[in-house]
Write a protein that holds these residues in place. Structure first.
Motif, PDB file in Angstrom:
ATOM      1  N   GLU B  74       1.037  -1.292   0.049  1.00 42.37           N
ATOM      2  CA  GLU B  74       0.072   0.075   0.051  1.00 42.37           C
ATOM      3  C   GLU B  74       0.751   1.228   0.116  1.00 42.37           C
ATOM      4  O   GLU B  74       0.610   2.317  -0.669  1.00 42.37           O
ATOM      5  CB  GLU B  74      -1.085  -0.006   1.254  1.00 42.37           C
ATOM      6  CG  GLU B  74      -2.170  -1.081   1.223  1.00 42.37           C
ATOM      7  CD  GLU B  74      -1.831  -1.921   2.028  1.00 42.37           C
ATOM      8  OE1 GLU B  74      -1.346  -1.859   2.987  1.00 42.37           O
ATOM      9  OE2 GLU B  74      -2.314  -3.189   1.651  1.00 42.37           O
ATOM     10  N   PHE B  77       2.176   1.641  -3.438  1.00 42.45           N
ATOM     11  CA  PHE B  77       1.117   2.191  -4.091  1.00 42.45           C
ATOM     12  C   PHE B  77       1.012   3.949  -4.008  1.00 42.45           C
ATOM     13  O   PHE B  77       1.053   4.351  -4.972  1.00 42.45           O
ATOM     14  CB  PHE B  77       0.059   1.397  -3.814  1.00 42.45           C
ATOM     15  CG  PHE B  77      -1.475   2.016  -4.743  1.00 42.45           C
ATOM     16  CD1 PHE B  77      -1.558   1.405  -6.201  1.00 42.45           C
ATOM     17  CD2 PHE B  77      -2.280   2.875  -4.143  1.00 42.45           C
ATOM     18  CE1 PHE B  77      -2.601   1.841  -6.812  1.00 42.45           C
ATOM     19  CE2 PHE B  77      -3.282   3.169  -4.964  1.00 42.45           C
ATOM     20  CZ  PHE B  77      -3.530   2.803  -6.091  1.00 42.45           C
ATOM     21  N   GLN B  83       0.259  -0.944 -10.789  1.00 38.39           N
ATOM     22  CA  GLN B  83       0.349  -1.956 -11.396  1.00 38.39           C
ATOM     23  C   GLN B  83      -0.961  -2.483 -12.038  1.00 38.39           C
ATOM     24  O   GLN B  83      -2.062  -2.202 -11.436  1.00 38.39           O
ATOM     25  CB  GLN B  83       0.758  -3.375 -10.524  1.00 38.39           C
ATOM     26  CG  GLN B  83       0.997  -4.427 -11.457  1.00 38.39           C
ATOM     27  CD  GLN B  83       1.837  -5.806 -10.771  1.00 38.39           C
ATOM     28  OE1 GLN B  83       1.258  -6.933 -10.741  1.00 38.39           O
ATOM     29  NE2 GLN B  83       2.402  -5.553  -9.377  1.00 38.39           N
ATOM     30  N   PRO B  85      -2.764  -5.706 -12.948  1.00 40.12           N
ATOM     31  CA  PRO B  85      -2.487  -6.937 -12.933  1.00 40.12           C
ATOM     32  C   PRO B  85      -2.784  -7.855 -13.961  1.00 40.12           C
ATOM     33  O   PRO B  85      -3.755  -7.541 -14.874  1.00 40.12           O
ATOM     34  CB  PRO B  85      -3.195  -7.222 -11.497  1.00 40.12           C
ATOM     35  CG  PRO B  85      -4.388  -6.324 -11.581  1.00 40.12           C
ATOM     36  CD  PRO B  85      -3.772  -5.137 -12.402  1.00 40.12           C
ATOM     37  N   GLN B  89      -8.506  -8.257 -13.800  1.00 37.21           N
ATOM     38  CA  GLN B  89      -8.921  -8.232 -12.095  1.00 37.21           C
ATOM     39  C   GLN B  89      -9.785  -7.087 -12.094  1.00 37.21           C
ATOM     40  O   GLN B  89      -9.663  -6.076 -11.133  1.00 37.21           O
ATOM     41  CB  GLN B  89      -7.711  -8.324 -11.364  1.00 37.21           C
ATOM     42  CG  GLN B  89      -7.137  -9.759 -11.229  1.00 37.21           C
ATOM     43  CD  GLN B  89      -5.942  -9.708  -9.909  1.00 37.21           C
ATOM     44  OE1 GLN B  89      -5.791  -8.510  -9.174  1.00 37.21           O
ATOM     45  NE2 GLN B  89      -5.667 -10.794  -9.557  1.00 37.21           N
ATOM     46  N   LEU B  90     -10.834  -7.085 -12.977  1.00 39.39           N
ATOM     47  CA  LEU B  90     -11.641  -5.757 -12.769  1.00 39.39           C
ATOM     48  C   LEU B  90     -12.990  -6.269 -11.858  1.00 39.39           C
ATOM     49  O   LEU B  90     -13.143  -7.438 -11.448  1.00 39.39           O
ATOM     50  CB  LEU B  90     -12.355  -5.577 -14.059  1.00 39.39           C
ATOM     51  CG  LEU B  90     -11.514  -4.926 -15.195  1.00 39.39           C
ATOM     52  CD1 LEU B  90     -12.106  -4.758 -16.393  1.00 39.39           C
ATOM     53  CD2 LEU B  90     -10.796  -3.731 -14.893  1.00 39.39           C
ATOM     54  N   PHE B  91     -13.528  -5.290 -11.175  1.00 43.02           N
ATOM     55  CA  PHE B  91     -14.624  -5.505 -10.317  1.00 43.02           C
ATOM     56  C   PHE B  91     -15.946  -5.814 -11.015  1.00 43.02           C
ATOM     57  O   PHE B  91     -16.266  -4.876 -11.749  1.00 43.02           O
ATOM     58  CB  PHE B  91     -14.945  -4.359  -9.396  1.00 43.02           C
ATOM     59  CG  PHE B  91     -13.728  -3.931  -8.771  1.00 43.02           C
ATOM     60  CD1 PHE B  91     -13.192  -4.719  -7.640  1.00 43.02           C
ATOM     61  CD2 PHE B  91     -12.949  -2.697  -9.000  1.00 43.02           C
ATOM     62  CE1 PHE B  91     -12.030  -4.576  -6.941  1.00 43.02           C
ATOM     63  CE2 PHE B  91     -11.728  -2.242  -8.263  1.00 43.02           C
ATOM     64  CZ  PHE B  91     -11.353  -2.968  -7.330  1.00 43.02           C
ATOM     65  N   MET B 102     -12.509   3.646  -8.683  1.00 43.19           N
ATOM     66  CA  MET B 102     -11.884   2.745  -7.802  1.00 43.19           C
ATOM     67  C   MET B 102     -10.124   2.973  -7.685  1.00 43.19           C
ATOM     68  O   MET B 102      -9.541   2.824  -6.906  1.00 43.19           O
ATOM     69  CB  MET B 102     -12.166   1.319  -7.823  1.00 43.19           C
ATOM     70  CG  MET B 102     -13.451   0.871  -7.047  1.00 43.19           C
ATOM     71  SD  MET B 102     -13.555   1.496  -5.401  1.00 43.19           S
ATOM     72  CE  MET B 102     -12.413   0.510  -4.668  1.00 43.19           C
ATOM     73  N   TYR B 105      -9.126   5.545  -5.763  1.00 45.75           N
ATOM     74  CA  TYR B 105      -9.749   5.371  -4.240  1.00 45.75           C
ATOM     75  C   TYR B 105      -8.840   6.159  -3.015  1.00 45.75           C
ATOM     76  O   TYR B 105      -9.376   6.973  -2.389  1.00 45.75           O
ATOM     77  CB  TYR B 105      -9.806   4.039  -4.030  1.00 45.75           C
ATOM     78  CG  TYR B 105     -10.498   3.878  -2.631  1.00 45.75           C
ATOM     79  CD1 TYR B 105     -12.245   4.020  -2.705  1.00 45.75           C
ATOM     80  CD2 TYR B 105     -10.166   3.858  -1.439  1.00 45.75           C
ATOM     81  CE1 TYR B 105     -12.797   3.796  -1.543  1.00 45.75           C
ATOM     82  CE2 TYR B 105     -10.918   3.565  -0.203  1.00 45.75           C
ATOM     83  CZ  TYR B 105     -12.213   3.663  -0.456  1.00 45.75           C
ATOM     84  OH  TYR B 105     -13.183   3.422   0.563  1.00 45.75           O
ATOM     85  N   ARG B 106      -7.570   6.096  -3.232  1.00 45.50           N
ATOM     86  CA  ARG B 106      -6.680   6.810  -2.359  1.00 45.50           C
ATOM     87  C   ARG B 106      -6.504   8.464  -2.609  1.00 45.50           C
ATOM     88  O   ARG B 106      -5.599   8.983  -1.989  1.00 45.50           O
ATOM     89  CB  ARG B 106      -5.260   5.986  -2.278  1.00 45.50           C
ATOM     90  CG  ARG B 106      -5.351   4.886  -1.914  1.00 45.50           C
ATOM     91  CD  ARG B 106      -5.788   4.313  -0.462  1.00 45.50           C
ATOM     92  NE  ARG B 106      -4.741   5.167   0.444  1.00 45.50           N
ATOM     93  CZ  ARG B 106      -3.903   4.207   0.902  1.00 45.50           C
ATOM     94  NH1 ARG B 106      -4.141   2.928   0.625  1.00 45.50           N
ATOM     95  NH2 ARG B 106      -2.983   4.631   1.911  1.00 45.50           N
ATOM     96  N   ARG B 107      -6.936   8.858  -3.818  1.00 43.37           N
ATOM     97  CA  ARG B 107      -6.776  10.217  -4.218  1.00 43.37           C
ATOM     98  C   ARG B 107      -7.895  11.173  -3.585  1.00 43.37           C
ATOM     99  O   ARG B 107      -9.145  10.546  -3.400  1.00 43.37           O
ATOM    100  CB  ARG B 107      -6.967  10.597  -5.499  1.00 43.37           C
ATOM    101  CG  ARG B 107      -5.556   9.865  -6.054  1.00 43.37           C
ATOM    102  CD  ARG B 107      -5.667   9.868  -7.672  1.00 43.37           C
ATOM    103  NE  ARG B 107      -5.425  11.161  -8.226  1.00 43.37           N
ATOM    104  CZ  ARG B 107      -5.583  11.673  -9.504  1.00 43.37           C
ATOM    105  NH1 ARG B 107      -5.858  10.899 -10.058  1.00 43.37           N
ATOM    106  NH2 ARG B 107      -5.376  12.952  -9.918  1.00 43.37           N
ATOM    107  N   ARG B 108      -7.443  12.330  -3.095  1.00 44.47           N
ATOM    108  CA  ARG B 108      -8.623  13.241  -2.554  1.00 44.47           C
ATOM    109  C   ARG B 108      -8.991  14.576  -3.405  1.00 44.47           C
ATOM    110  O   ARG B 108      -9.587  15.413  -2.997  1.00 44.47           O
ATOM    111  CB  ARG B 108      -8.084  13.703  -1.268  1.00 44.47           C
ATOM    112  CG  ARG B 108      -8.191  12.451  -0.250  1.00 44.47           C
ATOM    113  CD  ARG B 108      -9.494  12.373   0.196  1.00 44.47           C
ATOM    114  NE  ARG B 108      -9.650  11.184   1.232  1.00 44.47           N
ATOM    115  CZ  ARG B 108     -10.520  10.744   1.859  1.00 44.47           C
ATOM    116  NH1 ARG B 108     -11.812  11.379   1.607  1.00 44.47           N
ATOM    117  NH2 ARG B 108     -10.462   9.808   2.698  1.00 44.47           N
ATOM    118  N   ARG B 150      -8.087   1.955 -14.952  1.00 48.18           N
ATOM    119  CA  ARG B 150      -7.986   2.300 -13.583  1.00 48.18           C
ATOM    120  C   ARG B 150      -6.783   2.436 -13.016  1.00 48.18           C
ATOM    121  O   ARG B 150      -6.614   3.289 -12.015  1.00 48.18           O
ATOM    122  CB  ARG B 150      -8.577   0.935 -13.174  1.00 48.18           C
ATOM    123  CG  ARG B 150      -9.054   0.896 -11.579  1.00 48.18           C
ATOM    124  CD  ARG B 150      -9.653  -0.456 -11.291  1.00 48.18           C
ATOM    125  NE  ARG B 150      -8.539  -1.631 -11.229  1.00 48.18           N
ATOM    126  CZ  ARG B 150      -8.936  -2.822 -11.284  1.00 48.18           C
ATOM    127  NH1 ARG B 150     -10.086  -3.403 -11.013  1.00 48.18           N
ATOM    128  NH2 ARG B 150      -8.261  -3.666 -11.544  1.00 48.18           N
TER     129      ARG B 150
END
Lengths: 314, 239
Positions: B74, B77, B83, B85, B89-91, B102, B105-108, B150
């Motif tokens: 993490e 990342f 990466q 993958p 590996q999509l949702f 997604m 996700y970690r961006r604001r 993504r």
């Protein structure tokens, strides 16, 4: 959309009014049905959204029952303090338990959760403060209306929480974990932390339901509090209503409770068998739950059922 | 080589006590597309897993000048090592738009996320068309686009792509390779891991050949493309 809100408000008002127009039997049925709906809705947070099937949530129910019972019967504390105590224990237990077992995936997680309630039941049977095998007797309060409305408020709180989850970043992370946990990790979602949070939220509501139930029936013992049949029931009810939806677990729990009550009333012994048939039919024709039926049937009519069967290759 | 974004030296990694990779040296510099090629079982995916800190490794691993060997996946990342993958590996039951979001996700930074989304739709117009569709209903090529999109939504400083061409028609692979060049043009260097050696070398600046857990060749893509041993091994031609 306005029509739906109106229908929802009417349903809530109707439920809230039960103690004023219903008889004692209906109110008591209502308390049980509302509390099991809370369990189903709580289970839905981790099970429905993150896809982690737990067969151990009854342990939080038991901890909630014992938390309130110990606080009230042993320490003479008021009910609301007992609830806080019970919820704190359950949430702490969920976090401690989740840390090791939520690293397991899918069926491995489900298997590990199976034994937890039985182990806690054995523990309660041997603890002095929990009344050992005999159990505990709580102070008597004869006020079914109060217990009914408390259960309804709890269910509303649990459902509002799930409604928030369904539209939040937190919920998106849980759904991502359900869809593909490796992919969720690859976009920086710390899966273990989210799963523990989901389990802790489930533990909170489940424990309060257990606490309300304990005070209502005034007597608890290990076998009745750590009741593993509750685990099966909350899973079935959520699946029946629609896992990962906001209203599915509530609808599923209330409908199945009513069906079971009617069957038990009219044909007593064979009730379990017919209950099984109802669930079998639901699994085959409504694999996405009861709440999916409305929209799906409007679009596809009777082909809806055929599509479901084909899609899930049953 | 001190200006390299990713700088791997003397890296050894594996599962348990058995080293799969020995003494790996590899760099990716700014504005580069680097291809890591090799046959099945050579250790390509293991190297990616070691670099993204999923498995244990020893040696030297530096990203943006920082020693990242002790970091968690993490944390890495969060520093911009992203990466794509293998196997996409999509949702599956989320929409294309939700899959892309997604990635962020970690961006604001709301404005930055919107800009990344516009950029992604610019690179893959088909994703904009299909934004409300579930990712599971896309074709294989579109799914790979969605997976790359993504990853781009995470604002990567280095993009690592695992087996991009797997299971895709050659014409789709060509289209994706063009996009990789465009992504590099926007300032994001790429480390691509490929079995399809000559597809990878078609767009790469440099390449490394991995065999039995060791780098056996490191050269510019031009040199590798005309390497007789490589042609013999991967194309079966005796020229």
């Amino acid at each position: 959309m306005n029509g739906r809100w109106f229908a929802l408000a009417a349903a809530v008002a109707l439920l809230a009014g039960v103690p004023w127009f219903g008889n004692a039997v209906l109110i008591q049925f209502g308390i049980n049905a509302l509390l099991i709906a809370v369990l189903a809705q709580s289970w839905n947070i981790l099970g429905g959204f993150a896809g982690y099937v737990s067969f151990g949530n009854s342990v939080f129910y038991g901890l909630g029952s014992y938390g309130v019972a110990i606080a009230m019967a042993q320490w003479n504390l008021p009910f609301w303090v007992g609830l806080i105590f019970a919820a704190t224990i359950a949430v702490a237990f969920a976090a401690l338990l989740g840390w090791p077992i939520l690293r397991l995936r899918g069926p491995y997680f489900a298997i590990v959760t199976l034994g937890i309630s039985a182990a806690m039941s054995a523990l309660a049977s041997n603890l002095d403060i929990a009344g050992k095998n005999v159990g505990l007797i709580l102070p008597l309060t004869r006020n079914d209306t109060l217990f009914y409305e408390a259960s309804l408020v709890l269910l509303a709180a649990a459902t509002l929480t799930v409604a928030w989850i369904a539209r939040s970043r937190f919920g998106m992370a849980l759904i991502a974990i359900r869809e593909d946990e490796d992919a969720a990790a690859s976009v920086g979602v710390n899966a273990t932390r989210f799963k523990i949070a989901a389990l802790a939220m489930a533990a909170f509501f489940t424990a309060i339901a257990g606490g309300i139930h304990a005070y209502w029936i005034t007597y608890i013992d290990p076998a009745g509090s750590f009741d593993t049949t509750l685990d099966v029931r909350m899973v079935i009810m959520t699946m029946f209503g629609g896992p990962g939806t906001v209203l599915g677990p509530v609808v599923g729990a209330l409908v199945l409770s009513a069906i079971y009550e009617v069957l038990a009333d009219s044909i007593s012994k064979a009730a379990a068998l017919f209950f099984g048939i109802v669930i079998l039919v639901a699994v085959i024709f409504l694999p996405r739950g009861l709440v999916d039926l409305g929209g799906g049937f409007r679009v596809l009519r009777w082909r809806y059922f055929l599509t479901n069967i084909r899609q899930y290759r049953i | 080589m001190s200006d390299a974004l990713l700088d791997i030296r003397g890296l050894t990694a594996g599962y348990g006590d058995v080293p799969v990779l020995t003494d790996i040296a590899l760099t990716v510099g700014a504005g580069e597309i680097v291809a890591l090629v090799g046959s099945n079982g050579a250790g390509k995916t293991t190297l990616l897993r070691a670099v993204s800190r999923i498995i244990k490794a020893s040696g030297s691993l530096r990203f943006l000048g920082e020693d990242v060997l002790p970091l968690t996946p993490e944390a890495l990342f969060a520093r911009g090592l992203v990466q794509v993958p293998e196997g996409r590996q999509l949702f599956g039951r989320m929409t294309v738009a939700e899959n892309l979001m997604m990635g962020a996700y970690r961006r604001r930074d709301r404005a930055g996320i919107d800009a990344s989304l516009a950029q992604t739709f610019d690179l893959f117009p088909v994703l904009a068309e299909r934004r409300a569709q579930t990712a599971g209903s896309l074709s294989g090529g579109e799914q790979q686009m969605c997976a790359i999109g993504r990853a781009l939504m995470a604002a990567p400083k280095l993009l690592m792509i695992d087996e991009m061409s797997l299971g895709l028609a050659p014409i789709v692979v060509d289209r994706l390779l063009d996009v990789l060049v465009a992504i590099r043009g926007q300032g994001v260097p790429i480390l691509m891991v490929e079995q399809d050696v000559f597809a990878a070398l078609a767009v790469a600046d440099r390449g490394y050949v991995l065999e039995h857990g060791r780098i056996v060749k490191a050269a510019t893509a031009e040199t590798l493309k005309s390497d007789p041993a490589l042609q013999k091994a991967y194309l079966g031609s005796d020229s």
